[in-house]
Design an enzyme around this catalytic site. Structure first.
Site, short mmCIF file in Angstrom:
data_model
loop_
_atom_site.label_atom_id
_atom_site.label_comp_id
_atom_site.label_asym_id
_atom_site.label_seq_id
_atom_site.Cartn_x
_atom_site.Cartn_y
_atom_site.Cartn_z
N ARG A 9 6.50 -6.33 -3.23
CA ARG A 9 7.07 -5.44 -2.21
C ARG A 9 7.49 -6.20 -0.95
O ARG A 9 8.52 -5.89 -0.35
CB ARG A 9 6.05 -4.36 -1.85
N HIS A 55 1.79 0.87 3.76
CA HIS A 55 0.34 0.66 3.61
C HIS A 55 -0.12 -0.32 4.68
O HIS A 55 0.54 -1.31 4.94
CB HIS A 55 0.07 0.07 2.22
#
Ligand code: ADP
Length: 595
Positions: free
Chosen positions: A423, A531
């Site tokens: 990511r 996150h």
């Protein structure tokens, strides 16, 4: 155990009525023209449609018949607003906090239906206040107090309860679930039942290595090893004990060498709802709309409870055995993420988030103020490709995590990154373009994943919003978004060549799928805060450590509130493994002190 916590605990009675009066509905002729009426209003992601059934003197029922609101986040308003309208025969209803737009859309749609019915909407809006529920918040004592009803908190609560403890979960929102509810709840676990069926070879060590290296080899390895060793047991526990129903396919996110994640059929709600039902039906109390404000510490430095608030009242909930902090990260706290961020150019309000608005670092701040050590706070993950309007990931970008084909291109029609990479690598690639990029796949890919049936309403909404387009040729999709068409055609040919020869220019080794024929699908995407890897430091027992590395007695933590588990990059599908494994450990150990 004495329980004095006389407050409003009933699940789903999620909000306080602003008013409970009804219009004058006496008289022979009645106040309504009986019938069934529909109304529509704009919600977050598209139209919200309701059906209202009227008898001559009463609103008999209100039902949301169609909507595209975010699953999970909209569950509260969709059940509770219609119920409140009927119960109170009033439109003077407070929005469900954290889901204001959906609540208001439902109210507006009902108003429009009632207007069509010729009802006195004004009177219903101004219905006088009646007797509203009196909620008394009093001090109470439990064996274990859990802060936060997300995946980690509910896992902890169930395990503490199973160990014989009396348990209460304090949840500040009107519904349970947090970010877990909004996620796809995919859980990476080695040697799971689907891998066995499909003959995929895997191992605990391989998973641990990939999760740890994916986080820049910066995590506390002993914690990663615990997750890897217990993830499959956690998935089987969710499936067999809790009742989560899983798909019969595996999810394969960047950073994993093999497909190893299982996914609930109903995604985040498919994990949270069974956990919540299991917990409450086994005697766990869940206090919604109740916020943990601070941790109570005795003269020996032991955490003995939590000060909570609700509607301006406060109370102390004491924990005889332990407090479990499971309040999530801080992705929705712009000030905090901008303060700690060192990696990205900016994480100010110009960058949207995939997070629930509740995820603002409360638990991290509470723990820090009593001396807990914070670890890895600068590591903040951006989800690479999201809808630029909502800031949330697309279901229709599924080829990027389903082992299928998809490429990203910039405005010049050129690829720039391994679309199946980690990511952070993808987010960096996207940020180096013009702030937004395009994802492209073809009909064959969409068909193999059954995307058009599965995500019909998302495609329709995205088309309306101008962030999705489908056409027969690459030239047409290029022209639609003003992309250099010649380059795009050359890029796709080059991509296919690389896949066939196993020599992808950007190092792609998974999802080696060629895309030769149209029709073509194209989506616009931007990065979003997803996150926060940093948080409260814990040890193998999920005990919180202070800045000297010593255990803070009585305090346990699990889930996104903790740091040191995902290093500088959380590998996709490892969060649910983490929150379930450490949630269970925290719950068991908090109860373990049962006196
Ligand atoms: P995790 O993935 O670690 O379980 P989630 O984001 O799923 O984290 O859940 C965290 C939960 O904690 C959310 O439901 C959120 O509303 C709740 N929460 C956050 N801060 C507080 C607080 N101060 N008091 C009570 N609940 C809180």
């Amino acid at each position: 155990m004495k329980k004095l916590f006389k407050m409003f605990l009933a699940l789903m009675m999620a909000f306080t009525m602003a008013a409970c009066g009804a219009p004058d509905n006496s008289g022979d002729t009645g106040v309504y023209t009986a019938g069934t009426y529909t109304g529509t209003a704009k919600g977050n992601n598209g139209d919200v449609t309701v059906e209202v059934v009227l008898s001559t003197d009463k609103i008999e029922s209100v039902t949301v018949t169609n909507h595209q609101e975010t699953p999970g986040l909209s569950d509260g308003p969709i059940t509770d607003i219609p119920a409140a309208i009927v119960e109170n025969q009033s439109l003077n209803i407070d929005a469900v906090s954290g889901a204001t737009n959906t609540s208001n859309a439902i109210l507006e749609a009902v108003k429009s239906a009632l207007t069509a019915a010729g009802a006195d909407v004004e009177a219903l809006m101004n219905a006088e206040a009646g007797d509203s529920e009196i909620i008394v918040l009093e001090d109470a004592t439990y064996d274990v107090v859990v802060i936060g009803a997300g995946g980690a908190g509910l896992s902890a609560a169930v395990e503490a309860n199973a160990a014989g403890a009396s348990v209460i979960v304090i949840e500040k929102m009107p519904y349970a679930g947090g970010n877990t509810l909004l996620s796809y709840a995919e859980l990476a676990c080695p040697n799971n039942w689907l891998q066995e069926e499909q003959g995929i070879e895997d191992s605990v060590e391989q998973f641990a290595k990939e999760m740890w290296e994916g986080g820049g080899s910066l995590a506390k390895k002993e914690l990663v090893d615990i997750i890897a060793a217990n993830a499959t047991d956690a998935a089987e526990w969710l499936r067999d004990e809790i009742g989560v129903v899983y798909q019969d396919y595996l999810v394969w996110e960047g950073g994993h060498s093999v497909a190893r994640a299982v996914e609930p059929v109903e995604l985040g709600p498919g994990m949270i709802n069974p956990l919540l039902n299991y917990a409450t039906s086994h005697g766990v109390e869940v206090a919604l709309n109740t916020k943990a404000e601070e941790l109570v510490v005795d003269e020996n430095g032991v955490v003995t409870g939590v000060v909570v608030s609700r509607d301006g009242q406060t109370a102390t909930i004491s924990a005889t055995n332990g407090v479990v902090l499971a309040s999530g990260g801080f992705g929705a706290n712009v000030e905090m993420r901008d303060h700690y961020n060192t990696r990205w150019e900016t994480l100010d309000e110009s960058v949207k988030t995939t997070n629930s608005p509740a995820i603002v670092g409360d638990g991290i701040k509470m723990a820090e103020s009593i001396g807990a050590n914070l670890i890895g706070m600068e590591h903040i993950q951006l989800y690479p490709f999201n809808n630029p309007i909502t800031g949330v990931y697309y279901g229709i970008e599924a080829p990027s995590w389903s082992g299928e084909g998809l490429i990203y291109v910039n405005q010049n029609g050129e690829r720039f990154v391994n679309e199946m990479g980690m990511r952070d690598e993808r987010a960096e690639g996207i940020l180096a373009q013009d702030g937004y990029v395009y994802a492209i796949y073809n009909q064959e890919v969409a068909d193999r994943l059954n995307l058009e049936e599965k995500f019909a309403s998302e495609y329709a909404q995205c088309l309306e919003d101008g962030v999705f387009y489908k056409a027969d040729t690459l030239e047409e999709i290029a022209e639609h978004f003003d992309i250099n068409a010649e380059n795009l055609v050359a890029t796709m040919a080059d991509y296919n060549e690389g896949i066939k020869n196993n020599t992808d220019k950007f190092g792609r080794t998974t999802a080696m799928v060629t895309m030769e024929e149209g029709p073509w699908f194209i989506l616009v995407g931007v990065v979003s805060v997803h996150h926060t890897m940093g948080g409260v430091e814990i040890n193998e027992n999920a005990e919180v450590l202070n800045t000297n590395g010593d255990v803070i007695e009585g305090l346990f933590a699990a889930g996104e509130v903790t740091g040191g588990i995902h290093g500088n990059n959380r590998v996709g599908t490892c969060a649910i493994s983490d929150i379930t494994v450490f949630g269970r450990i925290a719950g068991r150990n908090a109860a373990g002190n049962v006196k």
